[in-house]
Design an enzyme around this catalytic site. Structure first.
Site, PDB file in Angstrom:
ATOM      1  N   GLU A  69       7.535  14.022   8.341  1.00  0.00           N
ATOM      2  CA  GLU A  69       7.304  13.462   7.881  1.00  0.00           C
ATOM      3  C   GLU A  69       5.391  12.810   8.683  1.00  0.00           C
ATOM      4  O   GLU A  69       4.839  12.889   8.560  1.00  0.00           O
ATOM      5  CB  GLU A  69       7.536  11.834   7.811  1.00  0.00           C
ATOM      6  CG  GLU A  69       6.702  11.276   7.038  1.00  0.00           C
ATOM      7  CD  GLU A  69       7.977   9.284   7.004  1.00  0.00           C
ATOM      8  OE1 GLU A  69       8.255   9.212   8.206  1.00  0.00           O
ATOM      9  OE2 GLU A  69       8.469   9.250   5.632  1.00  0.00           O
ATOM     10  N   ASP A 113       0.852  -1.167   0.264  1.00  0.00           N
ATOM     11  CA  ASP A 113       0.201  -0.155  -0.083  1.00  0.00           C
ATOM     12  C   ASP A 113       0.708   1.418   0.077  1.00  0.00           C
ATOM     13  O   ASP A 113       2.144   1.206   0.029  1.00  0.00           O
ATOM     14  CB  ASP A 113      -0.810   0.374   0.978  1.00  0.00           C
ATOM     15  CG  ASP A 113      -0.201   0.292   2.497  1.00  0.00           C
ATOM     16  OD1 ASP A 113       0.600   0.563   2.751  1.00  0.00           O
ATOM     17  OD2 ASP A 113      -0.861  -0.215   3.685  1.00  0.00           O
ATOM     18  N   GLU A 135       3.668   0.891   2.151  1.00  0.00           N
ATOM     19  CA  GLU A 135       4.580  -0.133   2.042  1.00  0.00           C
ATOM     20  C   GLU A 135       4.433  -1.129   2.503  1.00  0.00           C
ATOM     21  O   GLU A 135       5.384  -2.141   3.202  1.00  0.00           O
ATOM     22  CB  GLU A 135       6.096   1.003   1.903  1.00  0.00           C
ATOM     23  CG  GLU A 135       6.022   1.937   1.157  1.00  0.00           C
ATOM     24  CD  GLU A 135       7.444   2.116   0.738  1.00  0.00           C
ATOM     25  OE1 GLU A 135       7.104   2.604  -0.458  1.00  0.00           O
ATOM     26  OE2 GLU A 135       8.359   3.701   1.847  1.00  0.00           O
TER      27      GLU A 135
HETATM   28  C1  BGC Z   1       6.290   6.140   3.219  1.00  0.00           C
HETATM   29  C2  BGC Z   1       5.614   6.224   2.297  1.00  0.00           C
HETATM   30  C3  BGC Z   1       6.549   7.170   1.356  1.00  0.00           C
HETATM   31  C4  BGC Z   1       8.389   7.205   1.684  1.00  0.00           C
HETATM   32  C5  BGC Z   1       9.020   8.144   0.857  1.00  0.00           C
HETATM   33  C6  BGC Z   1       7.687   5.798   3.784  1.00  0.00           C
HETATM   34  O1  BGC Z   1       7.461   5.714   5.030  1.00  0.00           O
HETATM   35  O2  BGC Z   1       4.880   5.155   3.724  1.00  0.00           O
HETATM   36  O3  BGC Z   1       4.217   6.428   1.854  1.00  0.00           O
HETATM   37  O4  BGC Z   1       6.267   7.108  -0.318  1.00  0.00           O
HETATM   38  O5  BGC Z   1       7.882   7.420   2.793  1.00  0.00           O
HETATM   39  O6  BGC Z   1       8.093   9.064   1.773  1.00  0.00           O
END
Ligand code: BGC
Length: 393
Positions: free
Chosen positions: A326, A167, A170
């Site tokens: 994030e 998803d 990931e």
């Molecule tokens: C997230 C992803 C994202 C990636 C890069 C991961 O920790 O689950 O959704 O694409 O980080 O930002």
């Protein structure tokens, strides 16, 4: 949480975000996910990048967004043979293993890179097409520049969209995720409506889009709201994107209202949105980019006040350096799981370009930020503290 910002500060964080993203964009067009975060350094994701490009496009950073789509198209064109092998195996009823599918992220120069990743994810191959078509409409650009890449992306999705895959986060490789299906629908229908596909491929894409919508209606809705994966009862913060910006679900519909309410009720604390209940990544904090997606969903349903509240919450996560992370740890689902991630990958990814981009997208949407008519091709006035680090790959 830090204190709420006034209108001027909210707008200036948007302008600063555009500059930061522009500064960090690689000459190849790739947007780094995060310049300094150990596990992401040197890589660009189709998923993050598509939403980043959409945010930049909404802020009239036209050439920046276009260059990202150039990068996507070049990656697909370089993998024509791989896509055709995947198509042939699928058509013969002997589909290839997940390990032979296209990757989820690539180095800035368009290679797979040497690090293992949770690679089979179809969403980004839809999302970038949706973003490219939205960009072309928003700015009156032709799509010829990306036509070959779009056709290959459509063909890749036609061969793979029905398969379970990782998803957005990931995870959960054996499920079929409603957000992923939404991205596939958005991408295929954008490509069809843009009239850039050969007739037979356009017809197959239309059939697939209709089938994907029916699957969501049948198994991807519970108690009137979208669910995390087919057959599940829970929600995921990413589902808000299907309402806006992807517009797969009409923002004024009962389905949108129920999904937004459920995400708010189940995953949101004071405007900060968790990915899903049970998330343990860095303890399962709140993600500014999801708060902005929820804000966009509210805006699509006409609730500008709540949309603004979401923007304010996202802005409140900005660091002293002007970076959006994030996630933040004000409200953790499982505090006992923070240390293991810190030991494995260091502090939370900061800045995360996707967070900045969703902030910009929401700020523009609700009129909190009025961008210049067009940003110059290189808008950066911020010194790039990361350039060397992001180019070591
Ligand atoms: C997230 C992803 C994202 C990636 C890069 C991961 O920790 O689950 O959704 O694409 O980080 O930002």
């Amino acid at each position: 949480m830090t204190s709420r910002l006034d209108d001027e500060s909210l707008a200036s964080l948007a302008a600063h975000s555009v500059e930061l993203i522009s500064t960090l964009q690689h000459p190849s067009g790739a947007y780094p996910a995060s310049p300094t975060f150990s596990a992401y350094t040197g890589y660009s994701w189709f998923r993050d990048g598509a939403f980043i490009a959409d945010g930049m496009s909404s802020a009239n950073a036209i050439e920046s967004a276009s260059r990202f789509f150039d990068w996507c198209a070049s990656i697909l064109i370089a993998r024509r043979a791989q896509i055709e092998t995947i198509e042939r195996a699928e058509a013969a009823g002997t589909p290839l293993d997940n390990s032979q599918m296209l990757a989820t992220r690539f180095t800035f120069d368009g290679a797979e890179g040497d690090d293992d990743w949770w690679d089979f994810q179809t969403d980004g191959y839809g999302t970038w097409m949706w973003a490219a078509v939205a960009h072309s409409r928003r700015h009156g650009l032709g799509l010829e520049r990306w036509r070959e890449g779009i056709e290959l992306s459509v063909r890749y999705l036609l061969a793979t969209w029905e398969r379970p895959c990782f998803d957005w986060w990931e995870e959960f490789e054996t499920e079929r995720h409603v957000s992923t299906l939404g991205c596939v629908i958005a991408g295929l229908s954008a490509a069809v409506s843009a009239d850039v596909l050969p007739a037979d491929i356009a017809t197959r894409a239309t059939v697939a889009t209709t089938a994907a919508r029916e699957i969501i209606e049948l198994d991807g809705v519970r108690d009137g709201h979208l669910v995390k994966w087919l057959g599940s009862v829970a929600v995921d913060g990413s589902l808000a994107a299907l309402i806006s910006p992807l517009a797969v679900v009409d923002g004024a519909s009962a389905l949108a209202a129920a999904s937004t309410a459920r995400i708010d009720h189940e995953l949101t604390v004071d405007g900060g949105v968790h990915r899903y209940l049970g998330d343990t990544f860095y303890g399962g904090g709140q993600w500014p980019l999801l708060s902005c997606m929820l804000g966009l969903a509210y805006a699509a349903g006409g609730d500008t006040a709540r949309a603004r509240n979401q923007l304010e919450w996202a802005a409140s996560t900005v660091t002293a350096e002007g970076f959006l992370p994030e996630q933040v740890d004000d409200d953790l689902l499982d505090p006992s799981r923070v240390a293991e991630w810190q030991e494995r990958w260091g502090s939370v990814a900061t800045p995360l370009l996707w967070s900045h981009a969703m902030y910009v997208r929401l700020a523009v949407e609700i009129g909190m930020y009025s961008p210049p008519a067009e940003w110059p091709a290189s808008v950066a006035t911020t010194e790039n503290h990361f350039r060397n680090e992001s180019e070591t790959d």
